[in-house]
Design an enzyme around this catalytic site. Sequence first.
Site, mmCIF file in Angstrom:
data_model
loop_
_atom_site.group_PDB
_atom_site.id
_atom_site.type_symbol
_atom_site.label_atom_id
_atom_site.label_comp_id
_atom_site.label_asym_id
_atom_site.label_seq_id
_atom_site.Cartn_x
_atom_site.Cartn_y
_atom_site.Cartn_z
ATOM 1 N N VAL A 117 18.930 25.282 81.794
ATOM 2 C CA VAL A 117 20.226 24.806 82.259
ATOM 3 C C VAL A 117 19.972 23.683 83.252
ATOM 4 O O VAL A 117 19.012 23.736 84.051
ATOM 5 C CB VAL A 117 21.025 25.948 82.924
ATOM 6 C CG1 VAL A 117 22.373 25.449 83.413
ATOM 7 C CG2 VAL A 117 21.221 27.090 81.928
ATOM 8 N N TYR B 275 6.666 33.979 84.261
ATOM 9 C CA TYR B 275 8.119 33.833 84.168
ATOM 10 C C TYR B 275 8.634 34.539 82.921
ATOM 11 O O TYR B 275 9.615 35.306 82.979
ATOM 12 C CB TYR B 275 8.485 32.347 84.129
ATOM 13 C CG TYR B 275 9.966 32.081 83.965
ATOM 14 C CD1 TYR B 275 10.817 32.131 85.060
ATOM 15 C CD2 TYR B 275 10.505 31.770 82.720
ATOM 16 C CE1 TYR B 275 12.179 31.883 84.918
ATOM 17 C CE2 TYR B 275 11.860 31.521 82.563
ATOM 18 C CZ TYR B 275 12.693 31.576 83.672
ATOM 19 O OH TYR B 275 14.036 31.341 83.519
ATOM 20 N N VAL C 140 16.627 38.031 98.152
ATOM 21 C CA VAL C 140 16.670 39.197 97.268
ATOM 22 C C VAL C 140 15.358 39.964 97.245
ATOM 23 O O VAL C 140 15.323 41.113 96.775
ATOM 24 C CB VAL C 140 17.062 38.797 95.822
ATOM 25 C CG1 VAL C 140 18.492 38.298 95.770
ATOM 26 C CG2 VAL C 140 16.082 37.790 95.237
ATOM 27 N N ALA D 49 24.744 30.243 95.528
ATOM 28 C CA ALA D 49 25.100 29.054 96.301
ATOM 29 C C ALA D 49 25.010 27.763 95.503
ATOM 30 O O ALA D 49 25.561 26.732 95.911
ATOM 31 C CB ALA D 49 24.209 28.953 97.546
ATOM 32 N N ILE E 46 23.938 27.923 88.333
ATOM 33 C CA ILE E 46 24.757 28.842 87.539
ATOM 34 C C ILE E 46 25.630 29.701 88.439
ATOM 35 O O ILE E 46 26.816 29.915 88.164
ATOM 36 C CB ILE E 46 23.859 29.732 86.663
ATOM 37 C CG1 ILE E 46 23.147 28.897 85.597
ATOM 38 C CG2 ILE E 46 24.674 30.839 86.009
ATOM 39 C CD1 ILE E 46 22.089 29.667 84.827
ATOM 40 N N SER F 224 16.771 35.114 80.312
ATOM 41 C CA SER F 224 16.517 33.774 79.792
ATOM 42 C C SER F 224 16.150 33.912 78.322
ATOM 43 O O SER F 224 15.726 34.988 77.867
ATOM 44 C CB SER F 224 15.358 33.118 80.553
ATOM 45 O OG SER F 224 14.888 31.960 79.888
#
Length: 247
Positions: free
Chosen positions: A186, A153, A64, A14, A17, A140
């Site tokens: 990004v 992460y 998800v 939505a 990226i 990433s």
Amino acid sequence: MQIKDKVVIITGGASGIGAALARRLVLEGAQVVIGDVDKKSGQDLVTELNQNNKIKAIFVFCDVTNFDNLRQLFDTAQNTFGGIDVVCNNAGILPIEFYDQTDNWVKTIDVNLNAVIKGTQLGIEFLKKRGGGVIINTASVAGFYPWKLFPVYCSTKYGVIGFTQSLRKLNNTDKIRVNAIAPGFVNTNMVKNVMSTVAEGVERLDYAPIDEVVNAFITIIQDDKLVGDSIIILKDIPSQIVSKSFL
């Protein structure tokens, strides 16, 4: 694989990226199924993409981390467009985690790694019905270079890279190519929300151009020779394909 007339699922589609990728894919002639928890942004994007009263994209609410939601996303794509050709496991979060003494790190693993694994399992199931296809996992550069501010992460992104490489032989057995993209930071809302924490990393790496990130997705879809590979995207540095593990 040619893109025209293909059906593509994008989780986290939505905004950021995912939204940029959806716009590009529709321009290339694909039909897009956008899964996200952000209903308003998802519905607004679909309205934008479905101009001229032709259905090129649909939105499905999808958390998800809820595997029933993921299944519904795939079922809806199948029922609406007749099949699925490409799966982009793109949803991800970049929270301030681990050192803040909360359990946010658990959600980081659920979104960034567990959902990629489940999305890939579903992707294999549905792509087999088409005789093959492409799965692209969003990793990433943190999956290759650790960042001390985000240990969990980084762990998830290392996991995505290793998971992707481990599925290389699916191309031989089921004609399913699994690859990954590995951008640096990004300029998206996700990164902006934690800018004060990640400023050190951004200053060192600068932002990866979102157009180049989208180009990496397109390259993976179109280039049938990419199997179990990852494309690293950084600013002012040519995109690099990492094709083999160190073993």
